[in-house]
Design a protein around this motif. Structure first.
Motif, mmCIF file in Angstrom:
data_model
loop_
_atom_site.group_PDB
_atom_site.id
_atom_site.type_symbol
_atom_site.label_atom_id
_atom_site.label_comp_id
_atom_site.label_asym_id
_atom_site.label_seq_id
_atom_site.Cartn_x
_atom_site.Cartn_y
_atom_site.Cartn_z
ATOM 1 N N UNK A 192 0.853 -1.187 0.000
ATOM 2 C CA UNK A 192 0.000 0.000 0.000
ATOM 3 C C UNK A 192 0.891 1.240 0.000
ATOM 4 N N UNK A 193 0.520 2.181 -0.840
ATOM 5 C CA UNK A 193 1.222 3.458 -0.920
ATOM 6 C C UNK A 193 0.194 4.564 -0.711
ATOM 7 N N UNK A 194 0.544 5.532 0.119
ATOM 8 C CA UNK A 194 -0.306 6.706 0.271
ATOM 9 C C UNK A 194 0.123 7.756 -0.745
ATOM 10 N N UNK A 195 -0.813 8.233 -1.521
ATOM 11 C CA UNK A 195 -0.523 9.251 -2.528
ATOM 12 C C UNK A 195 0.175 10.452 -1.905
ATOM 13 N N UNK A 196 -0.288 10.859 -0.750
ATOM 14 C CA UNK A 196 0.283 12.045 -0.099
ATOM 15 C C UNK A 196 1.751 11.836 0.253
ATOM 16 N N UNK A 197 2.159 10.599 0.543
ATOM 17 C CA UNK A 197 3.575 10.323 0.803
ATOM 18 C C UNK A 197 4.416 10.468 -0.461
ATOM 19 N N UNK A 198 3.841 10.092 -1.594
ATOM 20 C CA UNK A 198 4.567 10.260 -2.862
ATOM 21 C C UNK A 198 4.877 11.735 -3.081
ATOM 22 N N UNK A 199 3.947 12.597 -2.731
ATOM 23 C CA UNK A 199 4.134 14.032 -2.923
ATOM 24 C C UNK A 199 5.038 14.632 -1.853
ATOM 25 N N UNK A 200 4.802 14.276 -0.610
ATOM 26 C CA UNK A 200 5.543 14.908 0.496
ATOM 27 C C UNK A 200 6.959 14.369 0.663
ATOM 28 N N UNK A 201 7.158 13.085 0.475
ATOM 29 C CA UNK A 201 8.482 12.464 0.613
ATOM 30 C C UNK A 201 8.761 11.621 -0.630
ATOM 31 N N UNK A 202 8.886 12.275 -1.777
ATOM 32 C CA UNK A 202 8.994 11.502 -3.022
ATOM 33 C C UNK A 202 10.216 10.588 -3.086
ATOM 34 N N UNK A 203 11.351 11.054 -2.644
ATOM 35 C CA UNK A 203 12.556 10.223 -2.744
ATOM 36 C C UNK A 203 12.413 8.953 -1.923
#
Length: 173
Positions: free
Chosen positions: A93-104
């Motif tokens: 599971x991936x949270x979309x907001x994590x992709x944006x906030x902590x992309x690396x």
């Protein structure tokens, strides 16, 4: 057969292929049964943002966009079930907001899950193309075809939902 078709469509130098499919989280177990070496991500997004997106970009007449409220709930419930029943090697599971906030960190986590090398620039969108070699198209209900404001996407619901829509979404989810 599907794998053979996809491998034929991709060049022989591409050992892995992927597909992004929306609204089929309920098929993840069947996908993993079909592809024993397959891996599946379930991307979970703030239900309010999902509702705002569906409201702004749906072909269905009102009030059908409100189905996004219940889709979000179902995806989160299925995600919890899958996390307990499916292998950690095949489901993530991936949270979309994590992709944006902590992309690396998030993208590194994704590549690790996929067991793919991440020794190249994972964040630069320069040169991204679709399978036919054309520039990668943006898929957003709010932004144009050539750009996408990821930071704005996290909180865009604040200006695009009526108070009753927000209340419904928050109460259900």
């Amino acid at each position: 057969v599907y794998d053979a078709i996809m491998r034929d469509l991709m060049s022989e130098s591409v050992p892995n292929w992927a597909e992004k499919i929306q609204l089929v989280w309920r098929s993840i177990p069947e996908f993993l049964d079909t592809f024993p070496n397959g891996k599946a991500f379930l991307v979970i997004r703030d239900p309010r943002s999902t509702l705002a997106s569906f409201k702004n970009f749906t072909y269905a007449p009102e009030p059908r966009y409100l189905g996004a409220v219940f889709n979000a709930l179902d995806a989160m419930q299925k995600g919890r079930t899958y996390r307990s029943r499916l292998s950690d090697d095949s489901f993530h599971i991936i949270k979309y907001e994590n992709v944006v906030r902590q992309p690396t960190d998030t993208i590194q986590e994704m590549f690790n899950f996929l067991e793919l090398p991440a020794d190249h620039d994972l964040l630069s969108e320069d040169g991204w193309t679709d399978p036919s070699g054309q520039p990668w198209g943006v898929n957003s209900a709010f932004d144009g075809d050539s750009s996408f404001d990821k930071q704005a996407a996290i909180h865009r619901w604040k200006g695009n939902l009526e108070p009753w829509e927000l209340a419904l979404c928050e109460r259900v989810n």
